[in-house]
Design a protein around this motif. Sequence first.
Motif, mmCIF file in Angstrom:
data_model
loop_
_atom_site.group_PDB
_atom_site.id
_atom_site.type_symbol
_atom_site.label_atom_id
_atom_site.label_comp_id
_atom_site.label_asym_id
_atom_site.label_seq_id
_atom_site.Cartn_x
_atom_site.Cartn_y
_atom_site.Cartn_z
ATOM 1 N N ILE A 59 0.848 -1.190 0.000
ATOM 2 C CA ILE A 59 0.000 0.000 0.000
ATOM 3 C C ILE A 59 0.888 1.247 0.000
ATOM 4 O O ILE A 59 0.494 2.300 -0.520
ATOM 5 C CB ILE A 59 -0.965 -0.004 1.204
ATOM 6 C CG1 ILE A 59 -2.111 -0.991 0.944
ATOM 7 C CG2 ILE A 59 -1.543 1.383 1.451
ATOM 8 C CD1 ILE A 59 -3.166 -1.043 2.045
ATOM 9 N N ALA A 60 2.093 1.117 0.538
ATOM 10 C CA ALA A 60 3.026 2.253 0.546
ATOM 11 C C ALA A 60 3.306 2.767 -0.858
ATOM 12 O O ALA A 60 3.634 3.954 -1.037
ATOM 13 C CB ALA A 60 4.337 1.856 1.228
ATOM 14 N N TRP A 88 1.403 6.973 12.803
ATOM 15 C CA TRP A 88 2.002 6.260 11.675
ATOM 16 C C TRP A 88 3.476 6.606 11.520
ATOM 17 O O TRP A 88 3.929 7.696 11.892
ATOM 18 C CB TRP A 88 1.235 6.553 10.383
ATOM 19 C CG TRP A 88 1.313 7.990 9.934
ATOM 20 C CD1 TRP A 88 0.487 9.017 10.301
ATOM 21 C CD2 TRP A 88 2.294 8.560 9.063
ATOM 22 N NE1 TRP A 88 0.887 10.185 9.703
ATOM 23 C CE2 TRP A 88 1.993 9.938 8.947
ATOM 24 C CE3 TRP A 88 3.388 8.046 8.373
ATOM 25 C CZ2 TRP A 88 2.760 10.800 8.155
ATOM 26 C CZ3 TRP A 88 4.149 8.913 7.588
ATOM 27 C CH2 TRP A 88 3.833 10.267 7.481
ATOM 28 N N GLN A 89 4.208 5.669 10.943
ATOM 29 C CA GLN A 89 5.643 5.836 10.673
ATOM 30 C C GLN A 89 5.966 5.228 9.316
ATOM 31 O O GLN A 89 5.311 4.287 8.878
ATOM 32 C CB GLN A 89 6.497 5.145 11.742
ATOM 33 C CG GLN A 89 6.307 5.652 13.151
ATOM 34 C CD GLN A 89 7.117 4.836 14.145
ATOM 35 O OE1 GLN A 89 7.470 3.679 13.897
ATOM 36 N NE2 GLN A 89 7.429 5.438 15.279
ATOM 37 N N TRP A 90 6.984 5.773 8.684
ATOM 38 C CA TRP A 90 7.492 5.187 7.435
ATOM 39 C C TRP A 90 8.966 4.894 7.655
ATOM 40 O O TRP A 90 9.780 5.802 7.774
ATOM 41 C CB TRP A 90 7.290 6.152 6.283
ATOM 42 C CG TRP A 90 7.267 5.510 4.922
ATOM 43 C CD1 TRP A 90 7.736 4.282 4.569
ATOM 44 C CD2 TRP A 90 6.727 6.091 3.727
ATOM 45 N NE1 TRP A 90 7.518 4.040 3.238
ATOM 46 C CE2 TRP A 90 6.907 5.135 2.695
ATOM 47 C CE3 TRP A 90 6.129 7.308 3.426
ATOM 48 C CZ2 TRP A 90 6.503 5.387 1.381
ATOM 49 C CZ3 TRP A 90 5.726 7.546 2.122
ATOM 50 C CH2 TRP A 90 5.910 6.596 1.110
ATOM 51 N N GLY A 106 7.273 -0.614 0.326
ATOM 52 C CA GLY A 106 6.655 -1.819 0.870
ATOM 53 C C GLY A 106 7.493 -2.404 1.989
ATOM 54 O O GLY A 106 8.473 -1.799 2.434
ATOM 55 N N GLY A 107 7.111 -3.610 2.437
ATOM 56 C CA GLY A 107 7.824 -4.284 3.517
ATOM 57 C C GLY A 107 8.548 -5.528 3.055
ATOM 58 O O GLY A 107 8.758 -6.455 3.837
ATOM 59 N N GLY A 155 9.012 0.014 5.683
ATOM 60 C CA GLY A 155 7.807 0.447 4.986
ATOM 61 C C GLY A 155 6.895 1.259 5.877
ATOM 62 O O GLY A 155 7.310 1.814 6.901
ATOM 63 N N LEU A 156 5.628 1.320 5.491
ATOM 64 C CA LEU A 156 4.646 2.160 6.166
ATOM 65 C C LEU A 156 3.949 1.368 7.275
ATOM 66 O O LEU A 156 3.340 0.327 7.025
ATOM 67 C CB LEU A 156 3.624 2.652 5.142
ATOM 68 C CG LEU A 156 2.692 3.795 5.526
ATOM 69 C CD1 LEU A 156 3.462 5.043 5.934
ATOM 70 C CD2 LEU A 156 1.760 4.107 4.356
ATOM 71 N N PHE A 157 4.064 1.865 8.498
ATOM 72 C CA PHE A 157 3.382 1.301 9.661
ATOM 73 C C PHE A 157 2.238 2.258 9.985
ATOM 74 O O PHE A 157 2.479 3.412 10.368
ATOM 75 C CB PHE A 157 4.338 1.199 10.853
ATOM 76 C CG PHE A 157 5.476 0.232 10.659
ATOM 77 C CD1 PHE A 157 5.515 -0.965 11.361
ATOM 78 C CD2 PHE A 157 6.515 0.505 9.780
ATOM 79 C CE1 PHE A 157 6.564 -1.861 11.191
ATOM 80 C CE2 PHE A 157 7.577 -0.377 9.604
ATOM 81 C CZ PHE A 157 7.597 -1.574 10.305
#
Length: 374
Positions: free
Chosen positions: A108-109, A241-243, A264-265, A270-272
């Motif tokens: 989704i990132a 949120w964190q990236w 992504g992860g 990635g995006l949390f």
Amino acid sequence: MPSPTDIFVPAPHSAGWETIAPAEAGFDAGRLSATIAFAQENESPWPRSLYYPDGSYVGNVEWNERGPWTEIVGPVRERGGPAGLILKGGRIVAEWGDTARTDMTFSIAKSYLSVLAGIAFDDGLIGDVEEPVCKSVDDPIFAGPHNGKITWRHLLQQSSEWQGELFGKSDQVDHNRQIGPGADNSRKGQRRELNAPGSFYEYNDVRVNVLGYALLQRFRRPLPQVLRERIMDPIGASQDWQWQGYSSSFVEIDGREVQSVPGGGHWGGGLFIGARDHARFGLLIGRKGEWNGRQLVSREWIARSLSPSPTLANYGYLWWLAARPGLPPSSFSALGAGSNVIWVEPERDIVAVLRWIAGAATEGFIDRLLAAQA
């Protein structure tokens, strides 16, 4: 799509979020309840720790990854259970699970990167998506007769065919990669002959990370900072949120050490982020980049982002477009492994966010949601 004077905008995160009864929102309450139960009953098969008992990271197993590029170089956080919410006209019509939990969100990132590229475009940092990236990013990774032809559009549509190594990961790691139900990754990572930039679609996380790095070079400051200031704070998202990037993705920008963030992860990081923040983001894009009277991303960029790519008709600028019969033609999605989903239907002003649903059940959820409309 309602007229501008009728558009409801959720209050900022700390002020709560208005709800609406299913019947008032145009849904059959029983069918909607069954739709939510379907999401809860079809939890992702991924282990909650994101590691299997033998110590293997889910991504390496999911994508049949082996060889020299498997090292996890970003943070990994244990996931929560199934969660999600459905918006109608900006109000919450249904919600389940822990929608505030800041879980990993995988690809989704990529759609967030697309919006950052839109901000760069609107600010004049990207003058023309058809221009070679090397014209505005003076870096060896965009040099030479092959990489020097890659345009911003190629990166955004995953047709760049960029070749090289970035942050210790080679583009070869995702050669011959397939995604989605029935994907055959038996040949993933086997080197293939490259095509001309812009002529061939391949889902390749290293090349998406190249886009993130290029955007960092244009903004000259951390992308999470830009996203927070230009998008997330204006839409009233939480501060949670964190990236996260990789231990290997720190670069020097104007004498400062800055971390480049991935799309992504795949290798951790990635995006949390929580489902409620995702829902605000989806609502913004569904409303063509406008929030509470402010145009945060230009309508032109949103239209470009949601237009079919020449190399994959159901793919835009890192957004997935409606691809099968029965789906509203205007609908689109941000998708991440695991599975994580932001599904948007702008004509009906509907946004649905899914966390940790089995990938094969995603289409079934969308079909049930559409059938639940009274």
